[in-house]
Each structure stands twice: as C-alpha cells, then as structure tokens.
Design an enzyme around this catalytic site. Sequence first.
Site, mmCIF file in Angstrom:
data_model
loop_
_atom_site.group_PDB
_atom_site.id
_atom_site.type_symbol
_atom_site.label_atom_id
_atom_site.label_comp_id
_atom_site.label_asym_id
_atom_site.label_seq_id
_atom_site.Cartn_x
_atom_site.Cartn_y
_atom_site.Cartn_z
ATOM 1 N N CYS A 101 -1.966 2.613 10.110
ATOM 2 C CA CYS A 101 -1.538 3.038 8.785
ATOM 3 C C CYS A 101 -0.317 2.468 8.152
ATOM 4 O O CYS A 101 0.008 1.283 8.302
ATOM 5 C CB CYS A 101 -1.712 4.568 8.595
ATOM 6 N N ALA A 102 0.749 3.206 7.966
ATOM 7 C CA ALA A 102 2.116 2.711 7.542
ATOM 8 C C ALA A 102 2.762 2.364 8.748
ATOM 9 O O ALA A 102 3.884 1.539 8.563
ATOM 10 C CB ALA A 102 2.678 3.831 6.718
#
Length: 175
Positions: A101-102
């Site tokens: 994800c991030a």
Amino acid sequence: MSKVNVYLADGFEEVEGLTVVDLLRRAGIETDMVSIMGRKEITGARKIPVLADKLFEEQDDPDVIVLPGGMPGTLHLKAHEGLADLIRKADKEGKLLAAICAAPTIYGEMGLLEGKNATCYPGMEDGMTGATPVKANAVTDGKIITGCGVGGALDFACELITALCGKAKADEIAE
C-alpha cells in the site's frame, strides 16, 4: 525456517497486516505482530483493535520485515527511528523486505528501491524514489516484495510464502 515480523502502528490497514499474518501462519512460517507504539493494543485504520504479539523492544531479530500500509500507520512506521535502523541493518544483511500500500514509500525514501520494480497504492508512486512503478497486485524484485493495497493483500502474502517456502506451498495456501 524464517522468522517474520509484521510491524504494526495505530492507523495500519487491517486487511494488509492481518491477511499476511494469517496466511504466513497457515503456511507454518513463524510470524509475530510487533507494535511500534509502546503498547500491545493497536487500533487499525478502521478502528479495529488488534493485540500485537510483542513490543518493538521485545522482538527477536527477524529474517523478514513486513510493513503494512494504511494511514496514519505508514507515517508512524516512517517516523520510528528504531525501525529505520532495523530496516537498514536487514538490507545490509540481504534480508527480505516487504511492504504494501503506502508503506513501499518508506523503502523508497530510504533509497532501498533504487533500480527495482515495485508497486504501491495508486497515486503513491512518487514516494517510491528510484523504483520503476509496476501496476500489479504484488511484485518481487530481488529481496524486496511490494504490494498494491487491500485488493492485493492475498497475492502479496502469497509472494512472501513463495519467497520463503516455494511456489507449491503458496499455491496450496492460496487454494
């Protein structure tokens, strides 16, 4: 057998963190959830409380580091100096580093994605400094495994299982 630590901070994406722990444990891989918050109870991005196995200060030296995404969980992970030191040490020792994800932006900002293919949450590609962004659920390039986010959590976990136990085991767990 490899020892995997999944690092949790308040605001982590529950699906990304817990899917990895669940599938790795199903594959028989020793996996600990490690809190960087100074307490074992962590609150995920969707306000789901999760009890970590260990505090950062109590952890065993891992063979594999896994960073789930989510906000502000990724920011907490990024700000933790002890975790940054551990990541640098693991990289120097050639250990497996994974993020979804991030969280791949953490490795990007540390210069660990230089010349690597990697994926992340759509729109976060600029944070993966030095990487060639790939649109895929999960990408393995050398000792770095990255995932795109919640929708790729199963594939990301299976990439880890493949790296640690082989494709046959990953296929068995995926089945």
